[in-house]
Design an enzyme around this catalytic site. Structure first.
Site, mmCIF file in Angstrom:
data_model
loop_
_atom_site.group_PDB
_atom_site.id
_atom_site.type_symbol
_atom_site.label_atom_id
_atom_site.label_comp_id
_atom_site.label_asym_id
_atom_site.label_seq_id
_atom_site.Cartn_x
_atom_site.Cartn_y
_atom_site.Cartn_z
ATOM 1 N N ASP A 9 82.015 -42.748 149.066
ATOM 2 C CA ASP A 9 83.456 -42.760 149.287
ATOM 3 C C ASP A 9 84.063 -41.588 148.508
ATOM 4 O O ASP A 9 83.408 -41.003 147.636
ATOM 5 C CB ASP A 9 84.009 -44.104 148.790
ATOM 6 N N ASP A 11 88.208 -41.051 147.661
ATOM 7 C CA ASP A 11 89.325 -41.416 146.797
ATOM 8 C C ASP A 11 88.956 -42.557 145.853
ATOM 9 O O ASP A 11 88.558 -43.639 146.291
ATOM 10 C CB ASP A 11 90.538 -41.835 147.640
ATOM 11 N N ASP A 215 84.736 -47.822 145.799
ATOM 12 C CA ASP A 215 85.576 -48.566 144.857
ATOM 13 C C ASP A 215 86.516 -49.565 145.513
ATOM 14 O O ASP A 215 87.172 -50.354 144.818
ATOM 15 C CB ASP A 215 86.421 -47.594 144.025
#
Length: 273
Positions: A9, A11, A215
């Site tokens: 991922d 961001d 996250d």
């Protein structure tokens, strides 16, 4: 060449949640390149956003856009794929869902029933105020192809009802760090990851080990299907739970610092470092 395949991922993971910096991850990224380990970016970002970011990262591997809606494979990699792909200049494109226009059309008449605001209802200035992005990055973020992000102002009960309505049209809603994303039923970071894993294995490396790092809630599917799931600690929300995966790692550090720690640990456990 190792059989490790990394999916990351962006961001809040490879990029700092607040500053979008990736500086602390650069040494680990270089280590992956040194050992010819692909690092596939698997993100909610658009092709337009990744075009400039990949130059900054000197990223040469495939990448997955808009929460698993499509995979772009650089042609210079000469990866053989046993199905018809769309020719997009320097890339081959594999898409998993409908185009953005169909999503906008489907939800136009639902704004009187539910309280939400879509990207297509915003100006780039509004997006800058919400995300802190620079003007150019905000404009690139609005160049969606397969998804329509929205800010959900309604209740969780209303969200459940809206999801049920959309399911009849094979459309889903995935929640990310800041936005809820309208997308096709089969658009999923996990589906895209597993499809690309098969592509790599078809090149002759039969047992690839997948490592996924993320996250947010929209990373859970990808994490749950990876051989090595890594939850990156966030400064703004609790770590998402990965169902039925008691072996998931949780980093001590936030964002790219935690990302680097996890990459180095994985390479050590794989006997590479």
């Amino acid at each position: 060449m190792t059989s490790l395949l990394v999916f990351s991922d962006l961001d809040g993971t490879l990029l700092d949640h607040h500053t979008y910096s990736f500086a602390s991850a650069l040494p680990a990224l270089q280590t992956l390149k040194t050992f010819a380990i692909p690092c596939v970016l698997n993100t909610s970002k658009t092709f337009a956003e990744l075009a400039s970011l990949r130059k900054q990262l000197n990223h040469q591997d495939p990448f997955i856009v808009e929460n698993g809606s499509a995979v772009y494979i650089p042609k210079h990699l000469s990866l053989y794929v046993d199905e018809a792909l769309e020719d997009c200049g320097d890339y081959w494109l594999k898409s998993f869902g409908p185009k953005r226009d169909a999503l906008i059309k489907l939800t136009n008449d639902q704004q009187t029933t539910y309280n939400f605001k879509r990207y297509s209802d915003m100006t780039w200035q509004e997006l800058v105020s919400i995300t802190g992005l620079e003007e150019e990055n905000a404009k690139q973020s609005m160049q969606r192809e397969f998804t329509e992000p929205m800010i959900w102002h309604d209740s969780n009960i209303a969200l459940t009802a809206f999801r049920k309505y959309l399911a009849d049209f094979d459309i889903q809603i995935q929640k990310g760090g800041r936005f809820a994303h309208l997308m096709g039923k089969y658009c999923d970071k996990a589906n895209a990851m597993l499809w690309l894993k098969q592509v790599y294995e078809a090149q002759g490396d039969e047992n690839m080990t997948t490592m996924a790092l993320g996250d947010g809630e929209n990373d859970v599917g990808m994490l749950s299907k990876a051989d090595i799931p890594v939850v990156i600690r966030s400064p703004v929300h609790a770590p998402p739970e990965v169902p039925n995966r008691s072996d998931a790692w949780l980093t001590d550090a936030y964002g790219p610092e935690g990302w680097t720690q996890a990459i180095n640990l994985a390479l050590s456990k794989q006997g590479i470092l």
